[in-house]
Design a protein around this motif. Structure first.
Motif, PDB file in Angstrom:
ATOM      1  N   GLN A  70     -39.719 -60.785  74.526  1.00 56.57           N
ATOM      2  CA  GLN A  70     -38.606 -59.862  74.698  1.00 56.57           C
ATOM      3  C   GLN A  70     -37.651 -59.927  73.517  1.00 56.57           C
ATOM      4  O   GLN A  70     -37.387 -60.999  72.969  1.00 56.57           O
ATOM      5  CB  GLN A  70     -37.849 -60.205  75.986  1.00 56.57           C
ATOM      6  N   VAL A  71     -37.148 -58.759  73.126  1.00 58.37           N
ATOM      7  CA  VAL A  71     -36.118 -58.668  72.089  1.00 58.37           C
ATOM      8  C   VAL A  71     -34.849 -58.156  72.755  1.00 58.37           C
ATOM      9  O   VAL A  71     -34.877 -57.129  73.452  1.00 58.37           O
ATOM     10  CB  VAL A  71     -36.539 -57.713  70.955  1.00 58.37           C
ATOM     11  N   THR A  72     -33.751 -58.869  72.567  1.00 59.16           N
ATOM     12  CA  THR A  72     -32.490 -58.425  73.148  1.00 59.16           C
ATOM     13  C   THR A  72     -31.459 -58.194  72.051  1.00 59.16           C
ATOM     14  O   THR A  72     -31.446 -58.887  71.031  1.00 59.16           O
ATOM     15  CB  THR A  72     -31.926 -59.438  74.155  1.00 59.16           C
ATOM     16  N   LEU A  73     -30.614 -57.218  72.285  1.00 60.80           N
ATOM     17  CA  LEU A  73     -29.512 -56.882  71.383  1.00 60.80           C
ATOM     18  C   LEU A  73     -28.235 -56.895  72.208  1.00 60.80           C
ATOM     19  O   LEU A  73     -28.081 -56.085  73.123  1.00 60.80           O
ATOM     20  CB  LEU A  73     -29.741 -55.500  70.754  1.00 60.80           C
ATOM     21  N   ASN A  74     -27.389 -57.858  71.896  1.00 60.73           N
ATOM     22  CA  ASN A  74     -26.130 -58.010  72.641  1.00 60.73           C
ATOM     23  C   ASN A  74     -26.377 -58.065  74.146  1.00 60.73           C
ATOM     24  O   ASN A  74     -25.688 -57.434  74.945  1.00 60.73           O
ATOM     25  CB  ASN A  74     -25.168 -56.879  72.287  1.00 60.73           C
ATOM     26  N   GLY A  75     -27.405 -58.822  74.506  1.00 56.85           N
ATOM     27  CA  GLY A  75     -27.717 -59.045  75.915  1.00 56.85           C
ATOM     28  C   GLY A  75     -28.564 -57.986  76.578  1.00 56.85           C
ATOM     29  O   GLY A  75     -28.960 -58.134  77.733  1.00 56.85           O
ATOM     30  N   GLN A  76     -28.898 -56.908  75.865  1.00 53.34           N
ATOM     31  CA  GLN A  76     -29.690 -55.810  76.436  1.00 53.34           C
ATOM     32  C   GLN A  76     -31.117 -55.850  75.910  1.00 53.34           C
ATOM     33  O   GLN A  76     -31.351 -56.049  74.711  1.00 53.34           O
ATOM     34  CB  GLN A  76     -29.057 -54.462  76.084  1.00 53.34           C
ATOM     35  N   ASP A  77     -32.075 -55.649  76.790  1.00 55.17           N
ATOM     36  CA  ASP A  77     -33.479 -55.613  76.398  1.00 55.17           C
ATOM     37  C   ASP A  77     -33.754 -54.344  75.593  1.00 55.17           C
ATOM     38  O   ASP A  77     -33.623 -53.230  76.105  1.00 55.17           O
ATOM     39  CB  ASP A  77     -34.363 -55.651  77.655  1.00 55.17           C
ATOM     40  N   VAL A  78     -34.140 -54.511  74.331  1.00 54.66           N
ATOM     41  CA  VAL A  78     -34.442 -53.362  73.469  1.00 54.66           C
ATOM     42  C   VAL A  78     -35.860 -53.453  72.923  1.00 54.66           C
ATOM     43  O   VAL A  78     -36.194 -52.850  71.908  1.00 54.66           O
ATOM     44  CB  VAL A  78     -33.429 -53.254  72.304  1.00 54.66           C
ATOM     45  N   THR A  79     -36.712 -54.232  73.596  1.00 55.23           N
ATOM     46  CA  THR A  79     -38.069 -54.481  73.125  1.00 55.23           C
ATOM     47  C   THR A  79     -38.819 -53.191  72.821  1.00 55.23           C
ATOM     48  O   THR A  79     -39.509 -53.087  71.789  1.00 55.23           O
ATOM     49  CB  THR A  79     -38.850 -55.286  74.177  1.00 55.23           C
ATOM     50  N   ARG A  80     -38.694 -52.215  73.693  1.00 53.61           N
ATOM     51  CA  ARG A  80     -39.404 -50.947  73.511  1.00 53.61           C
ATOM     52  C   ARG A  80     -38.652 -50.023  72.562  1.00 53.61           C
ATOM     53  O   ARG A  80     -39.255 -49.368  71.705  1.00 53.61           O
ATOM     54  CB  ARG A  80     -39.586 -50.263  74.870  1.00 53.61           C
ATOM     55  N   GLU A  81     -37.326 -49.992  72.686  1.00 53.41           N
ATOM     56  CA  GLU A  81     -36.529 -49.030  71.929  1.00 53.41           C
ATOM     57  C   GLU A  81     -36.619 -49.258  70.421  1.00 53.41           C
ATOM     58  O   GLU A  81     -36.603 -48.297  69.641  1.00 53.41           O
ATOM     59  CB  GLU A  81     -35.077 -49.103  72.381  1.00 53.41           C
ATOM     60  N   ILE A  82     -36.732 -50.500  69.980  1.00 55.06           N
ATOM     61  CA  ILE A  82     -36.756 -50.776  68.540  1.00 55.06           C
ATOM     62  C   ILE A  82     -38.065 -50.352  67.885  1.00 55.06           C
ATOM     63  O   ILE A  82     -38.171 -50.351  66.651  1.00 55.06           O
ATOM     64  CB  ILE A  82     -36.490 -52.262  68.220  1.00 55.06           C
ATOM     65  N   ARG A  83     -39.067 -50.005  68.680  1.00 55.70           N
ATOM     66  CA  ARG A  83     -40.370 -49.588  68.128  1.00 55.70           C
ATOM     67  C   ARG A  83     -40.463 -48.077  67.952  1.00 55.70           C
ATOM     68  O   ARG A  83     -41.502 -47.567  67.512  1.00 55.70           O
ATOM     69  CB  ARG A  83     -41.507 -50.068  69.034  1.00 55.70           C
ATOM     70  N   ALA A  84     -39.405 -47.349  68.280  1.00 53.64           N
ATOM     71  CA  ALA A  84     -39.415 -45.895  68.131  1.00 53.64           C
ATOM     72  C   ALA A  84     -39.533 -45.513  66.658  1.00 53.64           C
ATOM     73  O   ALA A  84     -39.078 -46.241  65.766  1.00 53.64           O
ATOM     74  CB  ALA A  84     -38.150 -45.298  68.723  1.00 53.64           C
ATOM     75  N   SER A  85     -40.118 -44.365  66.394  1.00 52.51           N
ATOM     76  CA  SER A  85     -40.303 -43.905  65.014  1.00 52.51           C
ATOM     77  C   SER A  85     -38.975 -43.772  64.276  1.00 52.51           C
ATOM     78  O   SER A  85     -38.894 -44.044  63.068  1.00 52.51           O
ATOM     79  CB  SER A  85     -41.029 -42.555  65.000  1.00 52.51           C
ATOM     80  N   SER A  86     -37.934 -43.338  64.986  1.00 48.58           N
ATOM     81  CA  SER A  86     -36.625 -43.151  64.348  1.00 48.58           C
ATOM     82  C   SER A  86     -36.057 -44.470  63.833  1.00 48.58           C
ATOM     83  O   SER A  86     -35.384 -44.510  62.795  1.00 48.58           O
ATOM     84  CB  SER A  86     -35.643 -42.515  65.334  1.00 48.58           C
ATOM     85  N   VAL A  87     -36.342 -45.548  64.538  1.00 44.18           N
ATOM     86  CA  VAL A  87     -35.891 -46.872  64.088  1.00 44.18           C
ATOM     87  C   VAL A  87     -36.773 -47.359  62.942  1.00 44.18           C
ATOM     88  O   VAL A  87     -36.276 -47.852  61.925  1.00 44.18           O
ATOM     89  CB  VAL A  87     -35.912 -47.883  65.254  1.00 44.18           C
ATOM     90  N   THR A  88     -38.077 -47.188  63.091  1.00 47.64           N
ATOM     91  CA  THR A  88     -39.014 -47.610  62.040  1.00 47.64           C
ATOM     92  C   THR A  88     -38.671 -46.959  60.703  1.00 47.64           C
ATOM     93  O   THR A  88     -38.651 -47.619  59.663  1.00 47.64           O
ATOM     94  CB  THR A  88     -40.452 -47.244  62.434  1.00 47.64           C
ATOM     95  N   ALA A  89     -38.386 -45.663  60.729  1.00 44.94           N
ATOM     96  CA  ALA A  89     -38.114 -44.923  59.496  1.00 44.94           C
ATOM     97  C   ALA A  89     -36.823 -45.365  58.821  1.00 44.94           C
ATOM     98  O   ALA A  89     -36.665 -45.187  57.604  1.00 44.94           O
ATOM     99  CB  ALA A  89     -38.051 -43.431  59.793  1.00 44.94           C
ATOM    100  N   ALA A  90     -35.899 -45.952  59.578  1.00 51.10           N
ATOM    101  CA  ALA A  90     -34.592 -46.319  59.019  1.00 51.10           C
ATOM    102  C   ALA A  90     -34.416 -47.812  58.779  1.00 51.10           C
ATOM    103  O   ALA A  90     -33.425 -48.224  58.163  1.00 51.10           O
ATOM    104  CB  ALA A  90     -33.485 -45.831  59.960  1.00 51.10           C
ATOM    105  N   THR A  91     -35.376 -48.625  59.216  1.00 49.22           N
ATOM    106  CA  THR A  91     -35.212 -50.073  59.124  1.00 49.22           C
ATOM    107  C   THR A  91     -35.113 -50.572  57.692  1.00 49.22           C
ATOM    108  O   THR A  91     -34.549 -51.631  57.427  1.00 49.22           O
ATOM    109  CB  THR A  91     -36.377 -50.776  59.867  1.00 49.22           C
ATOM    110  N   HIS A  92     -35.627 -49.798  56.741  1.00 50.52           N
ATOM    111  CA  HIS A  92     -35.573 -50.241  55.342  1.00 50.52           C
ATOM    112  C   HIS A  92     -34.132 -50.440  54.868  1.00 50.52           C
ATOM    113  O   HIS A  92     -33.885 -51.240  53.951  1.00 50.52           O
ATOM    114  CB  HIS A  92     -36.319 -49.264  54.430  1.00 50.52           C
ATOM    115  N   HIS A  93     -33.180 -49.731  55.461  1.00 49.16           N
ATOM    116  CA  HIS A  93     -31.786 -49.917  55.060  1.00 49.16           C
ATOM    117  C   HIS A  93     -31.346 -51.363  55.319  1.00 49.16           C
ATOM    118  O   HIS A  93     -30.677 -51.983  54.485  1.00 49.16           O
ATOM    119  CB  HIS A  93     -30.877 -48.957  55.826  1.00 49.16           C
ATOM    120  N   ALA A  94     -31.719 -51.893  56.471  1.00 51.59           N
ATOM    121  CA  ALA A  94     -31.387 -53.282  56.791  1.00 51.59           C
ATOM    122  C   ALA A  94     -32.240 -54.252  55.984  1.00 51.59           C
ATOM    123  O   ALA A  94     -31.746 -55.262  55.466  1.00 51.59           O
ATOM    124  CB  ALA A  94     -31.575 -53.533  58.287  1.00 51.59           C
TER     125      ALA A  94
END
Length: 219
Positions: A70-94
């Motif tokens: 499980q991946v959590t962000l500020n206590g919230q489960d984001v395991t599925r949400e972080i795999r969305a294409s919109s996140v993948t395409a923008a992760t290079h900024h981080a």
């Protein structure tokens, strides 16, 4: 003992590393998920991802766990949400932000301190854990990696084409390799494993053999 698994997107690192950790009874650390979580947090705040100061502020304000299943962000489960294409395409900024990388590198080192872990990413053997006892570079052909990503996205309900996935992957590969800090590279002493034509179980079995060979005498 620290086992690092680096390699390009779509090589099967996350699933293989997670199962390897389970079989070894080691902790699993998904470092790529940490960059995705920072990206998601920035998107939620509506900041300009090109704003370096704002992005670093967001990163330092995040509470992220990326161990186990499980991946959590500020206590919230984001395991599925972080795999969305919109996140993948923008992760290079981080991933390209030196301040964010330095911050997350310290968090990763802290997570691995005095523990048996399997950690996967792009720079685990070359930057984060240079003294790891076992270093593996997991890769696959461009076409195989794109097809795996395409199937994963379709199974998640996203409407994408294989060509779009391939184009996005090529862009990501280029950025990963060109990154001045933490760029994708095979570490000295890392064992290269190509997963082309191998089932998930065959890959994990191969990695198990490598870890057993790397274990210090007496372990």
């Amino acid at each position: 003992m620290i086992v690092t698994i680096d390699g390009p997107a779509g090589a099967g690192k996350s699933s293989a590393a997670r199962e390897l950790a389970r079989r070894l009874d080691f902790q699993f650390l998904d470092t790529g998920a940490m960059y995705r979580a920072v990206t998601l947090a920035a998107q939620r705040e509506g900041i300009d991802l090109a704003d370096a100061d704002a992005l670093l502020r967001v990163a330092k304000g995040c509470e992220i766990t990326a161990t186990g299943d499980q991946v959590t962000l500020n206590g919230q489960d984001v395991t599925r949400e972080i795999r969305a294409s919109s996140v993948t395409a923008a992760t290079h900024h981080a991933a390209d932000h030196q301040g964010v990388r330095a911050h997350l590198t310290e968090l990763q080192r802290h997570a691995g301190r005095h523990r048996d872990i399997v950690t996967e990413g792009r720079d685990q053997a070359t930057v984060v854990f240079r003294d790891a006892e076992c270093k593996i570079y997991l890769t696959a052909s461009e076409e195989v990696r794109a097809e795996r990503r395409y199937i994963d996205l379709v199974n998640r309900g996203e409407r994408v084409s294989l060509q779009d996935v391939l184009d996005q992957q090529r862009d990501r590969d280029g950025r990963d390799k060109a990154r001045p800090q933490g760029g994708l590279a095979k570490a000295d002493g890392a064992i290269r494993v190509s997963t082309d034509g191998m089932s998930h179980d065959e890959v994990v079995a191969k990695l198990m053999d490598i870890v057993q060979q790397c274990k210090p005498t007496g372990c």
